[in-house]
Design a protein around this motif. Structure first.
Motif, PDB file in Angstrom:
ATOM      1  N   GLU A  36      10.627  -0.938   8.012  1.00 28.26           N
ATOM      2  CA  GLU A  36       9.817  -1.666   7.039  1.00 28.26           C
ATOM      3  C   GLU A  36       9.485  -2.998   7.677  1.00 28.26           C
ATOM      4  OE1 GLU A  36       9.376  -4.812   3.896  1.00 28.26           O
ATOM      5  OE2 GLU A  36      10.791  -4.683   5.523  1.00 28.26           O
ATOM      6  N   LEU A  37       8.229  -3.408   7.585  1.00 30.00           N
ATOM      7  CA  LEU A  37       7.821  -4.706   8.135  1.00 30.00           C
ATOM      8  C   LEU A  37       7.037  -5.457   7.074  1.00 30.00           C
ATOM      9  CD1 LEU A  37       6.556  -3.528  11.624  1.00 30.00           C
ATOM     10  CD2 LEU A  37       8.562  -4.962  11.220  1.00 30.00           C
ATOM     11  N   ALA A  38       7.289  -6.734   6.962  1.00 24.33           N
ATOM     12  CA  ALA A  38       6.540  -7.559   6.014  1.00 24.33           C
ATOM     13  C   ALA A  38       5.975  -8.755   6.759  1.00 24.33           C
ATOM     14  CB  ALA A  38       7.441  -8.015   4.876  1.00 24.33           C
ATOM     15  N   LEU A  39       4.654  -8.788   6.837  1.00 22.67           N
ATOM     16  CA  LEU A  39       3.949  -9.941   7.418  1.00 22.67           C
ATOM     17  C   LEU A  39       3.719 -10.918   6.275  1.00 22.67           C
ATOM     18  CD1 LEU A  39       2.266 -11.034   9.899  1.00 22.67           C
ATOM     19  CD2 LEU A  39       0.313  -9.828   8.914  1.00 22.67           C
TER      20      LEU A  39
ATOM     21  N   VAL B 241      -7.757  -3.509   9.660  1.00 19.59           N
ATOM     22  CA  VAL B 241      -7.206  -2.774   8.513  1.00 19.59           C
ATOM     23  C   VAL B 241      -7.975  -3.171   7.257  1.00 19.59           C
ATOM     24  CG1 VAL B 241      -5.473  -4.511   7.861  1.00 19.59           C
ATOM     25  CG2 VAL B 241      -4.961  -2.085   7.480  1.00 19.59           C
ATOM     26  N   ASN B 242      -7.917  -2.291   6.295  1.00 20.96           N
ATOM     27  CA  ASN B 242      -8.435  -2.571   4.965  1.00 20.96           C
ATOM     28  C   ASN B 242      -7.459  -3.531   4.273  1.00 20.96           C
ATOM     29  OD1 ASN B 242      -8.941  -2.471   2.283  1.00 20.96           O
ATOM     30  ND2 ASN B 242      -8.947  -0.234   2.122  1.00 20.96           N
ATOM     31  N   GLU B 243      -7.929  -4.731   3.954  1.00 16.90           N
ATOM     32  CA  GLU B 243      -7.008  -5.752   3.433  1.00 16.90           C
ATOM     33  C   GLU B 243      -6.564  -5.490   2.004  1.00 16.90           C
ATOM     34  OE1 GLU B 243      -9.969  -6.418   4.730  1.00 16.90           O
ATOM     35  OE2 GLU B 243      -9.656  -7.583   6.564  1.00 16.90           O
ATOM     36  N   ASP B 244      -7.120  -4.475   1.326  1.00 19.81           N
ATOM     37  CA  ASP B 244      -6.628  -4.236  -0.045  1.00 19.81           C
ATOM     38  C   ASP B 244      -5.575  -3.131  -0.106  1.00 19.81           C
ATOM     39  OD1 ASP B 244      -8.070  -1.842  -0.036  1.00 19.81           O
ATOM     40  OD2 ASP B 244      -9.481  -2.447  -1.600  1.00 19.81           O
ATOM     41  N   VAL B 245      -5.046  -2.723   1.043  1.00 18.58           N
ATOM     42  CA  VAL B 245      -3.937  -1.760   1.013  1.00 18.58           C
ATOM     43  C   VAL B 245      -2.631  -2.490   0.683  1.00 18.58           C
ATOM     44  CG1 VAL B 245      -4.960  -0.119   2.615  1.00 18.58           C
ATOM     45  CG2 VAL B 245      -3.486  -1.952   3.506  1.00 18.58           C
ATOM     46  N   TYR B 246      -1.608  -1.700   0.390  1.00 22.90           N
ATOM     47  CA  TYR B 246      -0.275  -2.249   0.157  1.00 22.90           C
ATOM     48  C   TYR B 246       0.158  -3.079   1.382  1.00 22.90           C
ATOM     49  CZ  TYR B 246       4.747  -2.331  -0.366  1.00 22.90           C
ATOM     50  OH  TYR B 246       6.038  -2.745  -0.441  1.00 22.90           O
TER      51      TYR B 246
ATOM     52  N   TYR C  83       5.824   2.219   4.569  1.00 21.21           N
ATOM     53  CA  TYR C  83       6.829   1.846   3.569  1.00 21.21           C
ATOM     54  C   TYR C  83       6.182   1.539   2.221  1.00 21.21           C
ATOM     55  CZ  TYR C  83      10.690  -0.601   1.419  1.00 21.21           C
ATOM     56  OH  TYR C  83      11.686  -0.976   0.577  1.00 21.21           O
ATOM     57  N   VAL C  84       6.873   1.864   1.167  1.00 20.97           N
ATOM     58  CA  VAL C  84       6.445   1.492  -0.184  1.00 20.97           C
ATOM     59  C   VAL C  84       7.622   0.825  -0.886  1.00 20.97           C
ATOM     60  CG1 VAL C  84       5.501   2.317  -2.363  1.00 20.97           C
ATOM     61  CG2 VAL C  84       4.912   3.498  -0.245  1.00 20.97           C
ATOM     62  N   SER C  85       7.394  -0.375  -1.389  1.00 17.24           N
ATOM     63  CA  SER C  85       8.460  -1.123  -2.058  1.00 17.24           C
ATOM     64  C   SER C  85       9.077  -0.319  -3.196  1.00 17.24           C
ATOM     65  CB  SER C  85       7.897  -2.419  -2.652  1.00 17.24           C
ATOM     66  OG  SER C  85       8.240  -3.506  -1.859  1.00 17.24           O
TER      67      SER C  85
END
Ligand SMILES: Cc1cc2nc3c(=O)[nH]c(=O)nc-3n(C[C@H](O)[C@H](O)[C@H](O)COP(=O)(O)OP(=O)(O)OC[C@H]3O[C@@H](n4cnc5c(N)ncnc54)[C@H](O)[C@@H]3O)c2cc1C
Length: 307
Positions: free
Chosen positions: A93-96, A117-122, A279-281
């Motif tokens: 899991e990575l969180a920028l 990337v599409n900026e409206d993705v999770y 990953y999905v929170s």
């Protein structure tokens, strides 16, 4: 009964190969626990074990860790010593620390000023796309209208690192190749004016041509909730491991030939769980609670059916 301050050190196996307990250490004292039915490993992942990261998930080594500092992979190693199989050990899991509300109103670009990337993705998806495939540093580029559209209390202390009237000046400040940002924003604006994003398919709701003044936001500054910097401050990235022991859906640990290791169960981040890439929170807690309950029930069922 729960024994705190007690570190499990190894699994105990009987003559038949069944796991029947653990050795442990508490305040300098060596202990051995006999399991009534089975051992369930819930020791977490290995984000805090530099050697395991170097072997399996080296892209996390440089970044912050989302952990309590005790995810040393010891449970995974104890089981592997008995021949347990592991699965997806390289998945993380990575969180920028790029604020989604700002990224979606502008764009996320790599060190060369390119969108990727599409900026409206999770956010977990744009974070992995950035860290695993793009040259750093990453920047959120947003115009004044987009920045002001996010109420200050929802900006989590994020402020622009650079502000400029023109993209030419801004790309100079960011050390990007001349014309890189002008080209990216120019192309974006041309399509956004028609409500389209043919490269990445961002929802039309978020699309409009960006116009100066422009801001560049640096995820390396982190968020500042309650005035304190977040885990992302530093490289702008923090994460944890998702790979672990291979199990059945009831948590029974499998060996490298796919056979159940009798008496051994695992759940949570010690197991590989449901994750692949992406990953999905919430699914980490889900892996611990949902599959932990199943593992506990299966271990107890074995106890009830024991002679
Ligand atoms: C700041 C933060 C935010 C998060 N947000 C989310 C979220 O929104 N949604 C989500 O799903 N997940 C989230 N996570 C991830 C989630 O909390 C973890 O993935 C989850 O707690 C893992 O549960 P676990 O029981 O498998 O392991 P852990 O919670 O890591 O527990 C493992 C325990 O085992 C102990 N232990 C390790 N080795 C041994 C040993 N040898 N002997 C004895 N004890 C040992 C450790 O000390 C620890 O107490 C977040 C994590 C953090 C740190």
């Amino acid at each position: 009964m729960t024994h705190a301050d007690t570190l499990a050190t190894a699994l105990i196996v009987d003559d038949t190969g069944r796991v029947v307990g653990v050795t442990a250490r508490r305040h300098g004292e060596d202990l051995a626990y006999r399991a009534r039915g089975a051992v369930v490993l819930t020791t977490g992942g290995f984000a805090d074990n530099e050697e395991m990261l170097a072997d399996h998930a080296p892209h996390l080594l440089a970044h912050g860790r989302v952990s309590d500092g005790l995810d040393d992979g010891s449970g995974i190693r104890m089981a592997a010593a008995l021949g347990a199989a592991t699965r997806r050990m390289g998945v993380v899991e990575l969180a920028l620390t790029a604020l989604p509300a700002l990224a979606v109103r502008g764009m996320l670009v790599n060190a060369h000023g390119r969108r990727f990337v599409n900026e409206d993705v999770y956010p977990g998806l744009f974070s992995v796309a950035a860290v695993l495939t793009q040259p750093a540093p990453y920047w959120v580029i947003v115009d004044e209208e987009g920045f002001e559209a996010v109420p200050e209390r929802e900006r989590w202390g994020v402020v622009p690192r650079f502000v400029s009237e023109t993209l030419g000046e801004l790309e100079g400040e960011l050390g990007m190749p001349p014309g890189a940002l002008e080209s990216t924003v120019g192309t974006y604006n041309t399509h956004a004016a028609r409500g389209q994003d043919p490269y990445f398919h961002k929802d039309a709701h978020w699309l409009r041509p960006l116009k100066g003044p422009f801001a560049a936001i640096d995820p390396r500054a982190g968020f500042h909730q309650g005035g304190r910097p977040s885990a992302g401050a530093g490289t702008g990235v923090a994460g944890f491991t998702l790979g672990g022991l291979r199990t059945t859906v009831d948590g029974a640990v499998l060996d490298v030939s796919g056979t159940v290791l009798p008496g051994l169960f695992a759940a949570g981040r010690a197991a590989s769980g449901i994750h692949g890439e992406g990953y999905v929170s919430g699914t980490s807690l889900g892996d611990g609670t949902f599959f932990g309950r199943r593992a506990g029930a299966a271990a107890a069922a074995g106890l009830r059916s024991a002679p």
